[in-house]
Write an enzyme that holds these catalytic residues in place. Structure first.
Site, PDB file in Angstrom:
ATOM      1  N   SER A 138      19.330  41.282  30.812  1.00 64.17           N
ATOM      2  CA  SER A 138      20.169  42.482  30.622  1.00 64.17           C
ATOM      3  C   SER A 138      20.230  43.204  31.961  1.00 64.17           C
ATOM      4  CB  SER A 138      19.504  43.390  29.580  1.00 64.17           C
ATOM      5  OG  SER A 138      20.080  44.670  29.563  1.00 64.17           O
ATOM      6  N   TYR A 151      11.844  47.923  26.180  1.00 62.77           N
ATOM      7  CA  TYR A 151      12.912  46.910  26.326  1.00 62.77           C
ATOM      8  C   TYR A 151      13.140  46.597  27.808  1.00 62.77           C
ATOM      9  CZ  TYR A 151      17.704  44.933  25.757  1.00 62.77           C
ATOM     10  OH  TYR A 151      18.828  44.135  25.776  1.00 62.77           O
TER      11      TYR A 151
HETATM   12  P1  NAP Z   1      22.577  40.261  18.276  1.00 58.73           P
HETATM   13  O1  NAP Z   1      23.866  39.798  17.714  1.00 58.73           O
HETATM   14  O2  NAP Z   1      21.753  41.228  17.492  1.00 58.73           O
HETATM   15  O3  NAP Z   1      21.731  38.954  18.627  1.00 58.73           O
HETATM   16  C1  NAP Z   1      20.340  38.872  18.656  1.00 58.73           C
HETATM   17  C2  NAP Z   1      19.981  37.528  18.029  1.00 58.73           C
HETATM   18  O4  NAP Z   1      18.601  37.298  18.216  1.00 58.73           O
HETATM   19  C3  NAP Z   1      20.262  37.493  16.542  1.00 58.73           C
HETATM   20  O5  NAP Z   1      20.992  36.311  16.230  1.00 58.73           O
HETATM   21  C4  NAP Z   1      18.893  37.452  15.907  1.00 58.73           C
HETATM   22  O6  NAP Z   1      18.895  36.673  14.720  1.00 58.73           O
HETATM   23  C5  NAP Z   1      18.064  36.813  17.004  1.00 58.73           C
HETATM   24  N1  NAP Z   1      16.665  37.200  16.935  1.00 58.73           N
HETATM   25  C6  NAP Z   1      16.157  38.449  16.975  1.00 58.73           C
HETATM   26  N2  NAP Z   1      14.822  38.410  16.845  1.00 58.73           N
HETATM   27  C7  NAP Z   1      14.496  37.079  16.749  1.00 58.73           C
HETATM   28  C8  NAP Z   1      13.273  36.379  16.591  1.00 58.73           C
HETATM   29  N3  NAP Z   1      12.101  37.016  16.521  1.00 58.73           N
HETATM   30  N4  NAP Z   1      13.319  35.028  16.523  1.00 58.73           N
HETATM   31  C9  NAP Z   1      14.494  34.362  16.597  1.00 58.73           C
HETATM   32  N5  NAP Z   1      15.677  34.974  16.726  1.00 58.73           N
HETATM   33  C10 NAP Z   1      15.665  36.321  16.795  1.00 58.73           C
HETATM   34  O7  NAP Z   1      22.790  40.934  19.681  1.00 58.73           O
HETATM   35  P2  NAP Z   1      23.333  40.348  21.075  1.00 58.73           P
HETATM   36  O8  NAP Z   1      23.873  41.528  21.777  1.00 58.73           O
HETATM   37  O9  NAP Z   1      24.153  39.142  20.890  1.00 58.73           O
HETATM   38  O10 NAP Z   1      21.944  39.979  21.791  1.00 58.73           O
HETATM   39  C11 NAP Z   1      21.734  38.742  22.458  1.00 58.73           C
HETATM   40  C12 NAP Z   1      20.922  38.994  23.718  1.00 58.73           C
HETATM   41  O11 NAP Z   1      21.715  39.782  24.618  1.00 58.73           O
HETATM   42  C13 NAP Z   1      19.615  39.759  23.496  1.00 58.73           C
HETATM   43  O12 NAP Z   1      18.585  39.178  24.269  1.00 58.73           O
HETATM   44  C14 NAP Z   1      19.945  41.140  24.036  1.00 58.73           C
HETATM   45  O13 NAP Z   1      18.800  41.830  24.494  1.00 58.73           O
HETATM   46  C15 NAP Z   1      20.890  40.802  25.162  1.00 58.73           C
HETATM   47  N6  NAP Z   1      21.749  41.903  25.621  1.00 58.73           N
HETATM   48  C16 NAP Z   1      22.544  42.558  24.736  1.00 58.73           C
HETATM   49  C17 NAP Z   1      23.346  43.606  25.208  1.00 58.73           C
HETATM   50  C18 NAP Z   1      24.278  44.383  24.292  1.00 58.73           C
HETATM   51  O14 NAP Z   1      24.760  45.447  24.692  1.00 58.73           O
HETATM   52  N7  NAP Z   1      24.605  43.887  23.100  1.00 58.73           N
HETATM   53  C19 NAP Z   1      23.312  43.947  26.555  1.00 58.73           C
HETATM   54  C20 NAP Z   1      22.493  43.227  27.426  1.00 58.73           C
HETATM   55  C21 NAP Z   1      21.717  42.202  26.936  1.00 58.73           C
HETATM   56  P3  NAP Z   1      17.898  36.984  13.500  1.00 58.73           P
HETATM   57  O15 NAP Z   1      17.902  38.474  13.304  1.00 58.73           O
HETATM   58  O16 NAP Z   1      18.483  36.222  12.355  1.00 58.73           O
HETATM   59  O17 NAP Z   1      16.580  36.445  13.921  1.00 58.73           O
END
Ligand code: NAP
Length: 253
Positions: A138, A151
């Site tokens: 991130s 985080y």
């Molecule tokens: P998201 O749709 O909430 O995706 C997170 C995914 O991680 C979900 O599919 C969730 O599935 C899985 N997950 C969470 N805890 C887990 C665990 N303990 N074991 C296995 N799977 C797990 O959000 P996203 O934005 O696409 O996030 C993806 C990545 O991008 C993350 O690392 C996040 O920190 C990063 N990111 C996001 C943003 C933003 O603004 N959205 C910005 C920068 C970076 P389950 O709940 O079914 O396990």
């Protein structure tokens, strides 16, 4: 035929948001893809979009679960060539109110989860003399934001892990990189929007506009933009790119 034909990619958190976009983009380039997460339903929804995707339930914070994930994935598609450690979660609180549970949850999923996911992929890649390791960190791995100290600490940890592992694997045909997106339009962002609404009384539109304002381009990043960068890192042209933490943030950092 796509540039990733014959490759097996494993994407954690592949049922939703960025992970689903990456899985579909890798499939579009010819890879077969294993996606994982804790909930079956979103995994099934994404897997239904392509016969090349296999869904396996696993928790990245649990070493036994990650080991089982890899053995099931290998049984279906063979050794893993590409791993995308994307699973993550974000909780927010002022620093003085972060308890040890919050701190540990953020390190477990965002840092230990990446460690376990990448380490389990290493033997296959060493054996083949080729591999692509990508973590979704991130901009919070490159700069600070208020109310997300745990985080931010975890994501900075992913950036450090990326640099160290890239040095260990530099002569083994394996590249290791982190993607550092700004605010992306995904379910994780929807939760942040809800928190802002609850804490400040702003509307959803106002909260989204406030988050988009941190991006100099004045918009949220789209999952597809992160996915395209992941595909590029897997391509031949990116063979000398390793140990990098690539900002995808409209110039925020
Ligand atoms: P998201 O749709 O909430 O995706 C997170 C995914 O991680 C979900 O599919 C969730 O599935 C899985 N997950 C969470 N805890 C887990 C665990 N303990 N074991 C296995 N799977 C797990 O959000 P996203 O934005 O696409 O996030 C993806 C990545 O991008 C993350 O690392 C996040 O920190 C990063 N990111 C996001 C943003 C933003 O603004 N959205 C910005 C920068 C970076 P389950 O709940 O079914 O396990």
């Amino acid at each position: 035929m796509g540039v990733l034909a014959g490759k097996h990619a494993l994407v954690t958190g592949g049922g939703t948001g960025v992970g689903a976009a990456i899985a579909l983009a890798l499939v579009a380039e010819g890879a077969v893809v294993t996606i994982s997460g804790r909930r079956q339903a979103p995994l099934d929804e994404t897997a239904a979009q392509s016969d090349a995707i296999t869904a396996i339930v696993a928790d990245v914070t649990d070493e036994t679960s990650v080991t089982a994930l890899y053995s099931q994935a290998r049984a279906v598609h063979g050794p893993v060539d590409i791993v995308v450690a994307n699973a993550g979660a974000a909780e927010s609180a002022p620093f003085g109110k972060i308890d040890q549970g919050h701190w540990q949850r953020m390190l477990d999923v965002n840092l230990t989860g990446v460690f376990l996911t990448l380490q389990a992929a290493l033997p296959d890649m060493l054996q083949k003399g080729w591999g692509r390791m990508i973590s979704v960190a991130s901009t919070a791995g490159l700069k600070g934001y208020p109310y997300v100290a745990a985080y931010c600490a975890a994501k900075h940890g992913v950036v450090g892990l990326t640099k160290a592992l890239a040095m260990e694997t530099a002569q083994k045909g394996i590249t290791v990189n982190a993607l550092c997106p700004g605010f992306i339009d995904t379910p994780l962002l929807d939760k942040s929007v809800q928190t802002i609404m609850d804490k400040t009384g702003r509307t959803a539109d106002e909260a989204r506009t406030a988050l988009a304002a941190s991006n100099p381009q004045g918009r949220l990043i789209q999952p597809r933009e992160v996915a395209d960068t992941a595909v590029w890192l897997c391509s031949k042209g990116a063979g000398s790119v390793t140990g990098q933490s690539i900002s995808i943030s409209g110039g925020e950092v």
